[in-house]
Design an enzyme around this catalytic site. Structure first.
Site, PDB file in Angstrom:
ATOM      1  N   LEU A   1      -4.022   5.261  10.313  1.00 13.22           N
ATOM      2  CA  LEU A   1      -3.709   6.367  11.226  1.00 13.22           C
ATOM      3  C   LEU A   1      -4.197   6.057  12.634  1.00 13.22           C
ATOM      4  CD1 LEU A   1      -4.720   9.333   8.856  1.00 13.22           C
ATOM      5  CD2 LEU A   1      -2.412   8.534   9.376  1.00 13.22           C
TER       6      LEU A   1
ATOM      7  N   LYS B   1       2.705  12.053  17.056  1.00 16.83           N
ATOM      8  CA  LYS B   1       3.105  13.319  17.704  1.00 16.83           C
ATOM      9  C   LYS B   1       4.030  13.070  18.910  1.00 16.83           C
ATOM     10  CE  LYS B   1       0.521  15.522  14.779  1.00 16.83           C
ATOM     11  NZ  LYS B   1       1.184  15.915  13.568  1.00 16.83           N
TER      12      LYS B   1
ATOM     13  N   GLY C   1       0.803  -1.222   0.000  1.00 13.91           N
ATOM     14  CA  GLY C   1       0.000   0.000   0.000  1.00 13.91           C
ATOM     15  C   GLY C   1       0.828   1.261   0.000  1.00 13.91           C
TER      16      GLY C   1
ATOM     17  N   GLU D   1      -1.686  -2.689  -6.285  1.00 10.91           N
ATOM     18  CA  GLU D   1      -2.219  -1.576  -7.070  1.00 10.91           C
ATOM     19  C   GLU D   1      -1.079  -0.635  -7.427  1.00 10.91           C
ATOM     20  OE1 GLU D   1      -5.062   0.003  -4.305  1.00 10.91           O
ATOM     21  OE2 GLU D   1      -3.700   1.632  -3.840  1.00 10.91           O
TER      22      GLU D   1
ATOM     23  N   GLY E   1       2.209   4.912   1.552  1.00  7.36           N
ATOM     24  CA  GLY E   1       2.607   5.428   2.872  1.00  7.36           C
ATOM     25  C   GLY E   1       3.969   4.878   3.277  1.00  7.36           C
ATOM     26  N   GLY E   2       4.520   5.483   4.318  1.00 12.77           N
ATOM     27  CA  GLY E   2       5.888   5.178   4.722  1.00 12.77           C
ATOM     28  C   GLY E   2       6.076   3.751   5.222  1.00 12.77           C
ATOM     29  N   ILE E   3       5.155   3.247   6.047  1.00  8.38           N
ATOM     30  CA  ILE E   3       5.406   1.954   6.692  1.00  8.38           C
ATOM     31  C   ILE E   3       5.364   0.790   5.706  1.00  8.38           C
ATOM     32  CG2 ILE E   3       4.717   0.402   8.553  1.00  8.38           C
ATOM     33  CD1 ILE E   3       4.928   2.655  10.170  1.00  8.38           C
TER      34      ILE E   3
HETATM   35  N1  COA Z   1      -3.885  11.565  15.454  1.00  6.49           N
HETATM   36  C1  COA Z   1      -3.286  12.702  15.048  1.00  6.49           C
HETATM   37  N2  COA Z   1      -2.324  12.748  14.080  1.00  6.49           N
HETATM   38  C2  COA Z   1      -1.963  11.591  13.534  1.00  6.49           C
HETATM   39  C3  COA Z   1      -2.537  10.373  13.908  1.00  6.49           C
HETATM   40  C4  COA Z   1      -3.534  10.379  14.918  1.00  6.49           C
HETATM   41  N3  COA Z   1      -4.108   9.259  15.304  1.00  6.49           N
HETATM   42  N4  COA Z   1      -1.976   9.391  13.194  1.00  6.49           N
HETATM   43  C5  COA Z   1      -1.089   9.967  12.388  1.00  6.49           C
HETATM   44  N5  COA Z   1      -1.062  11.303  12.593  1.00  6.49           N
HETATM   45  C6  COA Z   1      -0.235  12.257  11.892  1.00  6.49           C
HETATM   46  C7  COA Z   1       1.228  11.847  11.967  1.00  6.49           C
HETATM   47  O1  COA Z   1       1.856  12.371  13.107  1.00  6.49           O
HETATM   48  C8  COA Z   1       1.763  12.457  10.699  1.00  6.49           C
HETATM   49  O2  COA Z   1       1.907  13.856  10.890  1.00  6.49           O
HETATM   50  P1  COA Z   1       3.268  14.587  10.485  1.00  6.49           P
HETATM   51  O3  COA Z   1       3.330  14.423   8.999  1.00  6.49           O
HETATM   52  O4  COA Z   1       3.011  15.973  10.943  1.00  6.49           O
HETATM   53  O5  COA Z   1       4.329  13.838  11.221  1.00  6.49           O
HETATM   54  C9  COA Z   1       0.610  12.290   9.712  1.00  6.49           C
HETATM   55  O6  COA Z   1      -0.564  12.168  10.508  1.00  6.49           O
HETATM   56  C10 COA Z   1       0.746  11.068   8.814  1.00  6.49           C
HETATM   57  O7  COA Z   1       0.928   9.920   9.597  1.00  6.49           O
HETATM   58  P2  COA Z   1       1.911   8.754   9.116  1.00  6.49           P
HETATM   59  O8  COA Z   1       1.799   7.618  10.032  1.00  6.49           O
HETATM   60  O9  COA Z   1       3.279   9.324   8.899  1.00  6.49           O
HETATM   61  O10 COA Z   1       1.246   8.336   7.796  1.00  6.49           O
HETATM   62  P3  COA Z   1       1.865   8.039   6.353  1.00  6.49           P
HETATM   63  O11 COA Z   1       2.437   9.253   5.783  1.00  6.49           O
HETATM   64  O12 COA Z   1       2.682   6.809   6.417  1.00  6.49           O
HETATM   65  O13 COA Z   1       0.538   7.778   5.582  1.00  6.49           O
HETATM   66  C11 COA Z   1      -1.563   7.006   5.048  1.00  6.49           C
HETATM   67  C12 COA Z   1      -0.373   6.841   5.969  1.00  6.49           C
HETATM   68  C13 COA Z   1      -2.342   8.214   5.378  1.00  6.49           C
HETATM   69  C14 COA Z   1      -1.094   7.098   3.609  1.00  6.49           C
HETATM   70  C15 COA Z   1      -2.385   5.778   5.169  1.00  6.49           C
HETATM   71  O14 COA Z   1      -2.900   5.715   6.468  1.00  6.49           O
HETATM   72  C16 COA Z   1      -3.556   5.736   4.230  1.00  6.49           C
HETATM   73  O15 COA Z   1      -3.894   6.598   3.479  1.00  6.49           O
HETATM   74  N6  COA Z   1      -4.203   4.620   4.262  1.00  6.49           N
HETATM   75  C17 COA Z   1      -5.399   4.412   3.485  1.00  6.49           C
HETATM   76  C18 COA Z   1      -5.081   4.158   2.061  1.00  6.49           C
HETATM   77  C19 COA Z   1      -4.459   2.844   1.789  1.00  6.49           C
HETATM   78  O16 COA Z   1      -3.934   2.151   2.617  1.00  6.49           O
HETATM   79  N7  COA Z   1      -4.553   2.466   0.550  1.00  6.49           N
HETATM   80  C20 COA Z   1      -3.993   1.235   0.084  1.00  6.49           C
HETATM   81  C21 COA Z   1      -3.071   1.440  -1.000  1.00  6.49           C
HETATM   82  S1  COA Z   1      -3.217   3.003  -1.849  1.00  6.49           S
END
Ligand code: COA
Length: 433
Positions: free
Chosen positions: A314, A362, A216, A239, A218-220
């Protein structure tokens, strides 16, 4: 029939010529990510005040064009299928629209007319001798849109790979084309810290050799991929194809030989990575780029045995509901293929769906394992579908488990600083009665 080369010359023009095919009230469909055509969209931006009520619908816009100006939204307005760094602020401020969707179903939203589609703007490879272009970078819903649109306008760029698969369009289907030579935007791999490394290790330990992967956004997920370089005979049915997957191919871990479905082939619907990735995609017999109603359809993707789906979130509540795409009511991204691939992995013989997230956000101030999702959070993966949730503190396996068992498993992988208050909340919510 006219020769492809003659048709090409007849359709070729400037971006301004191409804009003549756009009418007030039109919806322009643009492919995912780097499939967006920068010359056409820059021209639309410059001319935006000449138009009224144009909607540009796209997943994961990668550039912030002038039409992202809220002052001119009544001329041209963005409708997002998945917010990105370029479009997020507009979505959060409420003047760019959001269309909820499963990536697998966007083609049918277009085919059924639920989502309007009048014009397609897409980047494309140069034309081959038979008159075909490859829409390799964003095949997604664009092939469906081409069938529906009144006008199909291509931006032909020699940096776009000519990939294989059902992602080709013939010059006779093209209304107008412009040429450009812009480099395709590169998206690098994320930095891996100890949290990502720990999550990657847990997931890697649960992925047997011979598995087929979906990775998927995102970073992880990318961090997890980098821990799979010791595996053998992996396959790809994803995808997105990015540099993490490229690395697995280069180190010999991906061979696609053990795939029972489309053996020998890796499959994706859009690409996001480095120039090396884009070059790798060019006329590569190992790779097929397909529309998202093929790559992401659980009934199709689930035919892969041992499908491992790795997607980020998230926030997760004590039932396992994943708020992966918004922070409370404020949109952050979109569902993309998360729910599609969780369900695909659940259908797959020996498949596993992993939802990966750090235990906190955070600087450890906020727990991402929460008693209930924050009010307004958008649920991306439902309690009925979620299976493995992984943080740096371990793995919670939820499918087939009761609410009480789920809460206990999730609290055990929450950050230790939050476990007591999560237990207390579970009691208060009567989950632990
Ligand atoms: N409350 C408040 N802030 C939160 C949070 C929470 N529960 N969880 C994460 N955050 C903040 C993080 O601190 C980070 O902020 P920063 O950029 O200021 O540090 C930001 O939100 C992003 O979090 P992060 O864990 O770094 O996410 P990511 O960049 O790895 O992205 C997504 C993850 C958003 C891309 C992912 O969750 C997503 O979109 N998933 C749905 C889509 C998907 O999986 N699709 C499948 C393939 S496309």
């Amino acid at each position: 029939m006219q020769k492809p080369h003659d048709l090409y010359q007849a359709r070729r023009g400037s971006a301004l010529d191409a804009l003549a095919h756009v009418r007030d009230g039109d919806t322009i469909i643009v492919p995912t990510g780097v499939g967006e055509p920068p010359t056409l969209l820059a021209a639309l931006s410059e001319q935006r005040r000449q138009f009224n009520d144009i909607r540009v619908t796209q997943l994961l816009a990668v550039r912030k064009y002038a039409y992202f100006d809220p002052e001119t939204a009544h001329h041209v307005r963005h409708a997002s299928l998945f917010f990105s760094g370029a479009s997020r602020e507009a979505g959060q401020q409420g003047w760019a629209d959001f269309i909820p969707n499963h990536f697998s179903e966007i083609p049918s939203l277009i085919e059924r007319g639920d989502m309007p589609c009048d014009v397609v703007f897409s980047i494309a490879s140069p034309m081959d001798e038979h008159g075909y272009f490859s829409l390799s970078l964003g095949v997604d819903y664009t092939m469906a849109a081409i069938k529906k649109a009144r006008a199909v306008i291509l931006e032909v760029n020699p940096n776009v790979p000519f990939a294989n698969g059902p992602c080709h369009i013939h010059i006779s289907q093209v209304t107008a084309l412009v040429e450009s030579r812009d480099a395709i935007i590169e998206v690098g791999l994320p930095k891996i810290g100890p949290v990502q490394e720990a999550i990657g290790k847990y997931v890697s330990d649960m992925i047997p050799d011979g598995s087929t992967l979906q990775i998927g956004y995102g970073g992880i997920p990318d961090a997890v991929v980098l821990q799979l370089t010791g595996k053998h005979d992996l396959g790809i049915h994803s995808e997105m194809i990015g540099d993490g997957i490229l690395k697995l191919v280069e180190c010999g871990s991906v061979t696609n030989r053990k795939k029972n479905f489309l053996p020998g082939k890796m499959v994706a619907t859009f690409a996001l990575g480095s120039q090396r990735l884009y070059q790798f995609m060019h006329q590569n017999s190992m790779l097929e780029m397909h529309p998202s109603n093929f790559t992401n359809d659980p009934h199709i993707a689930g035919q892969n045995n041992q499908l491992m789906a790795i997607n980020a979130s998230l926030q997760v509540d004590l039932l396992g509901q994943c708020g992966s795409e918004s922070i409370a009511h404020s949109p952050y991204s979109g569902t993309g293929g998360q729910s599609d691939f969780v369900r695909s992995a659940n259908r797959s013989a020996g498949g596993k769906a992993f939802i990966v997230l750090p235990s906190t956000a955070k600087d450890n101030a906020i727990s991402r394992v929460v008693p209930t999702l924050t009010a307004g959070a958008h649920v991306s993966t439902s309690k009925n579908d979620v299976n493995y949730v992984v943080t740096e503190f371990g793995v919670a396996q939820l499918r087939g488990k009761s609410a009480r068992q789920r809460a206990a498993a999730l609290i055990a992988i929450a950050h230790p600083d939050f476990r007591a208050e999560l237990r207390e909340a579970a009691n208060r919510l009567e989950i632990f009665r």
